[in-house]
Design a protein around this motif. Sequence first.
Motif, PDB file in Angstrom:
ATOM      1  N   VAL A  45      12.230  11.900  -0.194  1.00 35.32           N
ATOM      2  CA  VAL A  45      11.666  10.560  -0.370  1.00 35.32           C
ATOM      3  C   VAL A  45      12.739   9.613  -0.901  1.00 35.32           C
ATOM      4  O   VAL A  45      12.838   8.466  -0.472  1.00 35.32           O
ATOM      5  CB  VAL A  45      10.449  10.606  -1.327  1.00 35.32           C
ATOM      6  N   ALA A  46      13.546  10.101  -1.831  1.00 35.48           N
ATOM      7  CA  ALA A  46      14.614   9.288  -2.425  1.00 35.48           C
ATOM      8  C   ALA A  46      15.683  10.212  -2.981  1.00 35.48           C
ATOM      9  O   ALA A  46      15.405  11.352  -3.360  1.00 35.48           O
ATOM     10  CB  ALA A  46      14.070   8.398  -3.530  1.00 35.48           C
ATOM     11  N   GLY A 103       0.789  -1.235   0.000  1.00 29.52           N
ATOM     12  CA  GLY A 103       0.000   0.000   0.000  1.00 29.52           C
ATOM     13  C   GLY A 103       0.814   1.275   0.000  1.00 29.52           C
ATOM     14  O   GLY A 103       0.267   2.354   0.232  1.00 29.52           O
ATOM     15  N   VAL A 104       2.115   1.169  -0.249  1.00 32.53           N
ATOM     16  CA  VAL A 104       2.951   2.370  -0.360  1.00 32.53           C
ATOM     17  C   VAL A 104       3.399   2.530  -1.813  1.00 32.53           C
ATOM     18  O   VAL A 104       3.313   1.596  -2.607  1.00 32.53           O
ATOM     19  CB  VAL A 104       4.176   2.318   0.601  1.00 32.53           C
ATOM     20  N   THR A 105       3.872   3.717  -2.147  1.00 35.00           N
ATOM     21  CA  THR A 105       4.301   3.978  -3.519  1.00 35.00           C
ATOM     22  C   THR A 105       5.392   2.990  -3.920  1.00 35.00           C
ATOM     23  O   THR A 105       6.371   2.793  -3.198  1.00 35.00           O
ATOM     24  CB  THR A 105       4.834   5.416  -3.653  1.00 35.00           C
ATOM     25  N   HIS A 106       5.193   2.366  -5.049  1.00 36.80           N
ATOM     26  CA  HIS A 106       6.140   1.374  -5.563  1.00 36.80           C
ATOM     27  C   HIS A 106       7.487   2.038  -5.849  1.00 36.80           C
ATOM     28  O   HIS A 106       7.546   3.125  -6.426  1.00 36.80           O
ATOM     29  CB  HIS A 106       5.574   0.766  -6.849  1.00 36.80           C
ATOM     30  N   GLY A 107       8.559   1.374  -5.453  1.00 28.99           N
ATOM     31  CA  GLY A 107       9.897   1.889  -5.710  1.00 28.99           C
ATOM     32  C   GLY A 107      10.160   2.108  -7.184  1.00 28.99           C
ATOM     33  O   GLY A 107      10.891   3.032  -7.569  1.00 28.99           O
ATOM     34  N   GLY A 108       9.567   1.284  -8.024  1.00 32.88           N
ATOM     35  CA  GLY A 108       9.747   1.440  -9.464  1.00 32.88           C
ATOM     36  C   GLY A 108       9.141   2.732  -9.980  1.00 32.88           C
ATOM     37  O   GLY A 108       9.675   3.356 -10.902  1.00 32.88           O
ATOM     38  N   ALA A 109       8.036   3.168  -9.388  1.00 26.95           N
ATOM     39  CA  ALA A 109       7.415   4.436  -9.791  1.00 26.95           C
ATOM     40  C   ALA A 109       8.301   5.611  -9.387  1.00 26.95           C
ATOM     41  O   ALA A 109       8.491   6.561 -10.160  1.00 26.95           O
ATOM     42  CB  ALA A 109       6.026   4.572  -9.178  1.00 26.95           C
ATOM     43  N   ILE A 110       8.864   5.526  -8.184  1.00 29.93           N
ATOM     44  CA  ILE A 110       9.761   6.585  -7.708  1.00 29.93           C
ATOM     45  C   ILE A 110      11.022   6.624  -8.562  1.00 29.93           C
ATOM     46  O   ILE A 110      11.483   7.693  -8.977  1.00 29.93           O
ATOM     47  CB  ILE A 110      10.093   6.375  -6.218  1.00 29.93           C
ATOM     48  N   PHE A 111      11.583   5.448  -8.847  1.00 30.05           N
ATOM     49  CA  PHE A 111      12.777   5.375  -9.692  1.00 30.05           C
ATOM     50  C   PHE A 111      12.486   5.965 -11.073  1.00 30.05           C
ATOM     51  O   PHE A 111      13.300   6.718 -11.620  1.00 30.05           O
ATOM     52  CB  PHE A 111      13.261   3.926  -9.830  1.00 30.05           C
ATOM     53  N   THR A 112      11.338   5.629 -11.640  1.00 30.88           N
ATOM     54  CA  THR A 112      10.991   6.132 -12.969  1.00 30.88           C
ATOM     55  C   THR A 112      10.884   7.649 -12.968  1.00 30.88           C
ATOM     56  O   THR A 112      11.355   8.312 -13.898  1.00 30.88           O
ATOM     57  CB  THR A 112       9.692   5.489 -13.478  1.00 30.88           C
ATOM     58  N   SER A 127      18.497   5.558  -3.432  1.00 25.94           N
ATOM     59  CA  SER A 127      18.259   5.197  -2.028  1.00 25.94           C
ATOM     60  C   SER A 127      16.922   5.786  -1.625  1.00 25.94           C
ATOM     61  O   SER A 127      16.659   6.972  -1.862  1.00 25.94           O
ATOM     62  CB  SER A 127      19.361   5.755  -1.125  1.00 25.94           C
ATOM     63  N   TYR A 128      16.083   4.961  -1.040  1.00 22.00           N
ATOM     64  CA  TYR A 128      14.746   5.379  -0.615  1.00 22.00           C
ATOM     65  C   TYR A 128      14.801   5.790   0.853  1.00 22.00           C
ATOM     66  O   TYR A 128      15.312   5.053   1.688  1.00 22.00           O
ATOM     67  CB  TYR A 128      13.747   4.246  -0.837  1.00 22.00           C
ATOM     68  N   MET A 129      14.241   6.961   1.172  1.00 15.59           N
ATOM     69  CA  MET A 129      14.335   7.524   2.506  1.00 15.59           C
ATOM     70  C   MET A 129      13.013   7.544   3.263  1.00 15.59           C
ATOM     71  O   MET A 129      13.012   7.565   4.484  1.00 15.59           O
ATOM     72  CB  MET A 129      14.843   8.980   2.444  1.00 15.59           C
ATOM     73  N   LYS A 130      11.900   7.579   2.543  1.00 14.21           N
ATOM     74  CA  LYS A 130      10.599   7.764   3.189  1.00 14.21           C
ATOM     75  C   LYS A 130       9.506   7.148   2.334  1.00 14.21           C
ATOM     76  O   LYS A 130       9.527   7.282   1.108  1.00 14.21           O
ATOM     77  CB  LYS A 130      10.338   9.272   3.351  1.00 14.21           C
ATOM     78  N   ALA A 131       8.556   6.493   2.987  1.00 13.50           N
ATOM     79  CA  ALA A 131       7.404   5.933   2.270  1.00 13.50           C
ATOM     80  C   ALA A 131       6.406   7.042   1.941  1.00 13.50           C
ATOM     81  O   ALA A 131       6.259   8.005   2.694  1.00 13.50           O
ATOM     82  CB  ALA A 131       6.723   4.864   3.118  1.00 13.50           C
ATOM     83  N   THR A 132       5.735   6.884   0.791  1.00 10.70           N
ATOM     84  CA  THR A 132       4.657   7.800   0.419  1.00 10.70           C
ATOM     85  C   THR A 132       3.439   6.961   0.048  1.00 10.70           C
ATOM     86  O   THR A 132       3.539   5.752  -0.155  1.00 10.70           O
ATOM     87  CB  THR A 132       5.070   8.721  -0.750  1.00 10.70           C
TER      88      THR A 132
END
Length: 160
Positions: free
Chosen positions: A150-151, A77-86, A111-116
């Motif tokens: 966030v990252a 239920g948190v933002t997918h790392g792939g979406a943040i990376f993209t 590097s991911y720092m915080k969930a969204t």
Amino acid sequence: MTERRELKTELRTEPKTEPGTLDKTQEETPIDSSQYRQLFMERDALARHLGISLDEVGPGFARASLRVTPPLLNGKGVTHGGAIFTLADIVFAAASNIHGPTALGLNVNISYMKATFEGQTLTAVAREHKKTRKVGFYRMEVLDEEEDLVAVAEGIVYRK
């Protein structure tokens, strides 16, 4: 690859070579940032599909935003790392390719720092830290609406 070469050719304000060709010895030609932003988004199907907006771009700089929607959530239920990376990768590409010669990513670390979560708007900013004729080094930050980190990502491009 041909598509990116055509994009660079179309975006040159004063072409010094025939359309569709790149002269390895030519100087970088200034590119109109609003035209570049429009053409970049027209040609980046993934950015459009995810709802990414390229908000600002200039030499060695880009800013984009993304509203987190249900398809962008992972199984927890948190933002997918792939979406943040993209999102980070889109600003990386925009900032590094505005100079004219095609820039292709060699490496990106994130590097991911915080969930969204759903409903939040994320903003990514890319800044050029070093550019030579053949390589460029960029730092990307992804921030939430409160401007919390966030990252953070770093990337290197090779310029053709």
